[in-house]
Enzyme design. Structure first.
Site, PDB file in Angstrom:
ATOM      1  N   ILE A 120      39.378  16.263  17.413  1.00 10.57           N
ATOM      2  CA  ILE A 120      38.309  16.874  18.203  1.00 10.57           C
ATOM      3  C   ILE A 120      37.588  17.936  17.386  1.00 10.57           C
ATOM      4  CG2 ILE A 120      37.893  18.317  20.228  1.00 10.57           C
ATOM      5  CD1 ILE A 120      40.213  16.749  21.564  1.00 10.57           C
ATOM      6  N   HIS A 161      16.006  42.281 -33.352  1.00 12.45           N
ATOM      7  CA  HIS A 161      16.771  43.327 -32.662  1.00 12.45           C
ATOM      8  C   HIS A 161      18.273  43.116 -32.894  1.00 12.45           C
ATOM      9  CE1 HIS A 161      12.892  43.554 -30.423  1.00 12.45           C
ATOM     10  NE2 HIS A 161      13.161  44.854 -30.470  1.00 12.45           N
ATOM     11  N   ASP A 219      19.822  49.105 -29.245  1.00 13.52           N
ATOM     12  CA  ASP A 219      19.479  47.711 -28.916  1.00 13.52           C
ATOM     13  C   ASP A 219      20.729  46.847 -28.734  1.00 13.52           C
ATOM     14  OD1 ASP A 219      16.725  47.566 -28.592  1.00 13.52           O
ATOM     15  OD2 ASP A 219      16.354  47.506 -30.753  1.00 13.52           O
ATOM     16  N   ASP A 250      12.361  53.772 -34.073  1.00 18.56           N
ATOM     17  CA  ASP A 250      12.375  52.371 -33.651  1.00 18.56           C
ATOM     18  C   ASP A 250      11.292  51.566 -34.365  1.00 18.56           C
ATOM     19  OD1 ASP A 250      13.440  50.290 -32.218  1.00 18.56           O
ATOM     20  OD2 ASP A 250      12.307  50.681 -30.393  1.00 18.56           O
TER      21      ASP A 250
END
Length: 790
Positions: A334, A519, A558, A668
């Site tokens: 059921i 990077h 980085d 950078d």
């Protein structure tokens, strides 16, 4: 009994609100109480006197006074007498069946009927059951099946089908009812008044069948009016109290939902406790003996559960046992059908239903009689099934149980959704921990690597060239870690960090840089060298913490760069963009830095006090975030204005942070300040990354900007010209104004700008730019240990 005592008794009754009329009304509704009282408390002599008095009246006829009390169609008097009793019965959860039976007894008296039968709907509302009241001393009310609701059988079935009152003078001669009343005494019955009992909202709840025997006067319209008025009043009264019950149940449910919500949010890890809480309430809601909750595994098409109601109680609460998980096919039982179809199933006899799966009973040793099974639906899909088993009070679950449970099932869906979501989160956390463990193993340097760095000696020639702004680390790849150790010791002193921790940290940072064209680890050491040169040429301007923090920030600025820009990650909803909405990669770089510092044996700042540790981490964080070129333009503009107006003050922390931010940008971009061949080769690396990003965008059907389109490589010199004029030259110009010793950076940048202009003009550029300092020596270099004293 004396007069005084009699008066005292009457006064006591009045004080409690009892009256003769109320007592009589109660005894009319409860004749068995009177019977018991008479049999136990009244002597035989008294009963004989009553019988003699009774023989003077017609035995089968109610007294005119009694009949008249109930023949008023407005039920004047009776309503007032019985109202408080009925409300009390209903409010305390009294049995509606028994109450209606008692009211039917009153209607029998009012209509001078010889008898009556009261029918209620069967399990599936498609049949009738006759109500049998409890016996005098013991026994429970019973419902005896009386047949299906259909025409062409009995008068009660006919009325149940049509929901219309019928008054029949001679039922034996009426062809509509071949089975008459269907009662055992049906052959003596002639006139029948049959009425549907309908709630105020139109739901049929039962049938009242009044009858008179042969030889008696047939029912008339006035009898029908009296009976209808009585039933109407009773239906309204019952409905009103049921509405109040429903509101009380709703309030109880609301309180429960608030309680469960509080339980969930206070202790989100106790999902089993939450499910137990829900199942306990669900059992009480429909008065079930057992409760089961199955979750749906759509992938394997199975139902599964590991929490079972074992039918025991502790301190008045059901006990749920967590056992080995059981699974069974969604095609079985059921619960399986409910999971497949999403329909509610109310099964009055489980073992008579072929859909019932007996495996659970065999596993648990429990016998299932009836089932109320409800789907738990979330986002249009069945995610679970709640199964109530064995109604405690009653033969099976009712329609009211279904309605109450449907409302509750909505919250079950929410709770189950939360449980599943929490389970997925916990599973993801486990995967995450395993992944982090693997990542940690592969991203931490080996003992051979850091021990080799501790023993490394740096050539003396390199020690001299490192002091130059335009120094190129490119030819010395194997020495890059040693070069950084040398710069740390020269700038901050040999005792600034524990050498072992410093070497571990450097080699693990190296391992966490990816093999991308630009990077990468080389870029990290190059940027750190530029910062070293700035610090060395501006000695005394920066504190020890700043010098340490800035050199470490440059080396880590980085970390774990994937070769894609922030705009790319944000445009395509990369997980990193979800973590960091601004300065995406820069925030990730800082996070990676902190992660490495937290590794065992890697915290190079462990000797600092807690306040100094916080300060240096903040220096590193601000410095790394400043490498986001999107922040550079506003920062440089502010510094230029401060410088021009004379308001720049390096003792002001916010001004100092801006200067450090400009220094980070200058470092950078320092590839534009190297000798021309180095600058040009580095530009090739930068564009290799740009073009790789552009290729990915093309795969997604998006046209990249010219700078990232390898098909427009001929535009590189012109693009570089624009970059120098818009970004690099202004950066080094402002930096030179604030820190004059950095002028070599500006001069070298301008020289390289001239070289790009020559490329655009098509002139030969294969030449070195002369710079300060001696030319590289061809002699065998002298060896120096990296641990150089100041």
């Amino acid at each position: 009994m004396s007069n005084d005592s009699t008066e005292g008794t009457v006064g006591s009754c009045n004080a409690t609100g009892l009256t003769d009329e109320k007592v009589k009304a109660y005894l009319s509704l409860h004749p068995q109480v009177l019977d018991e009282f008479v049999s136990e408390s009244v002597s035989a002599e008294t009963v004989e006197k009553w019988l003699k008095r009774k023989t003077n009246k017609a035995k089968d006829e109610p007294s005119p006074k009694e009949v008249s009390r109930y023949q008023d169609t407005n039920m004047q008097g009776v309503v007032y007498e019985l109202n408080s009793y009925i409300e009390q019965r209903l409010d305390t959860g009294g049995d509606n069946h028994l109450l209606l039976y008692e009211l039917s007894s009153i209607i029998r008296i009012a209509t001078k009927a010889d008898g009556f039968a009261l029918y209620f709907l069967g399990e599936c509302n498609n049949s009738l059951c006759v109500f049998i009241p409890p016996g005098m001393k013991e026994g429970q009310p019973r419902l005896i099946p009386a047949g299906p609701i259909t025409q062409g059988t009995t008068i009660s079935a006919y009325v149940a089908k049509s929901r219309k009152t019928l008054l029949v003078e001679d039922i034996l001669g009426d062809e509509r009812f071949p089975r008459g009343t269907g009662l055992e005494s049906g052959t003596r019955i002639q006139s029948v008044l049959c009425l549907p009992i309908v709630t105020a909202i139109g739901d049929l709840i039962g049938i009242l069948e009044l009858y008179r025997h042969w030889g008696k006067e047939a029912f008339c319209l006035s009898h029908q009016e009296v009976a209808t008025a009585n039933l109407a009043w009773a239906s309204v009264a019952i409905h009103q109290v049921q509405v109040c019950r429903g509101l009380a149940k709703q309030t109880e449910l609301n309180d429960f939902l608030l309680d469960v919500s509080k339980t969930y949010f206070d202790n989100i890890v106790a999902i089993d406790s939450l499910l137990e809480h829900i199942m306990i309430y669900a059992k009480n809601l429909v008065n079930a003996d057992r409760c089961a909750l199955f979750q749906v595994d759509h992938k394997n098409k199975e139902l599964y559960s590991d929490l079972f109601d074992i039918g025991e109680e502790k301190e008045g609460k059901p006990i749920f046992k967590k056992t080995k998980e059981i699974r069974f096919s969604i095609e079985k039982g059921i619960a399986g059908q409910v999971a497949r179809t999403g329909e509610v199933l109310n099964i009055p006899d489980a073992y008579a239903d072929p859909r019932f799966n007996r495996e659970v009973d065999l596993y648990t040793g429990y016998t299932t009689r009836n089932i109320l099974c409800m789907p738990i639906v979330s986002r249009g899909s069945v995610i679970g099934v709640v199964q109530m088993v064995n109604k405690i009070s009653g033969s099976a679950f009712s329609k009211t149980d279904e309605n109450n449970f449907k409302m509750f099932a909505v919250f079950c869906a929410l709770a189950l959704h939360c449980a599943n979501m929490y389970h997925r989160i916990r599973h993801s956390e486990c995967i995450y921990r395993v992944t982090m463990e693997k990542l940690s193993y592969h991203s931490i340097c080996t003992s051979e690597e850091w021990q080799g760095l501790m023993r490394f000696n740096l050539p003396a020639r390199i020690c001299r060239d490192i002091e130059l702004f335009h120094f190129d680390i490119g030819p010395f790849e194997n020495m890059w870690p040693g070069i950084f150790v040398y710069m740390i010791h020269r700038s901050c002193g040999t005792s600034c960090f524990e050498l072992e921790k410093l070497c571990r940290f450097i080699m693990s940072v190296k391992k966490n840089y990816r093999r991308v064209p630009y990077h990468n680890w080389k870029h990290a050491v190059t940027v750190a060298h530029c910062m070293y040169a700035i610090l060395q040429n501006n000695n005394g301007l920066f504190t020890d913490l700043e010098r340490k923090g800035l050199l470490i920030a440059c080396l880590c600025h980085d970390l774990d760069h994937r070769g894609f820009s922030n705009s790319y990650l944000q445009k395509f909803d990369h997980p990193l963009a979800a973590l960091y909405s601004t300065s995406t990669m820069e925030q990730h770089h800082f996070s990676q830095t902190v992660s490495i510092l937290q590794l065992e044996g890697h915290n190079i700042f462990s000797t600092l006090s807690s306040s100094e540790y916080e300060q240096v981490l903040e220096i590193i964080r601000k410095a790394i975030i400043a490498t986001d070129l999107a922040l550079y333009f506003g920062n440089r503009k502010q510094l230029e204005e401060m410088y021009q107006t004379g308001s720049l003050n390096l003792h002001n922390q916010s001004h100092r942070d801006r200067v450090i931010g400009l220094m980070m940008t200058a470092c950078d971009l320092c590839s534009v300040t190297k000798l021309w061949p180095v600058t040009k080769l580095t530009a090739n690396d930068i564009y290799a990354e740009f073009w790789a990003e552009g290729d990915e965008m093309k795969k997604l059907g998006i046209q990249p900007i010219p700078m990232m389109d390898r098909d427009k490589r001929d535009e590189v010199p012109q693009g570089q010209l624009g970059f120098y004029n818009a970004v690099a030259i202004p950066c080094y110009t402002t930096l030179t104004q604030i820190l004059p010793p950095t002028e070599p950076l500006l001069k070298a940048c301008r020289d390289n700008l001239n070289q790009w202009e020559k490329v655009i003009r098509g002139e030969e550029t294969a030449m070195w730019i002369s710079g300060p300092g001696p030319a590289p020596s061809k002699s065998t270099p002298e060896k120096l240990n990296v641990k150089v004293e100041d």
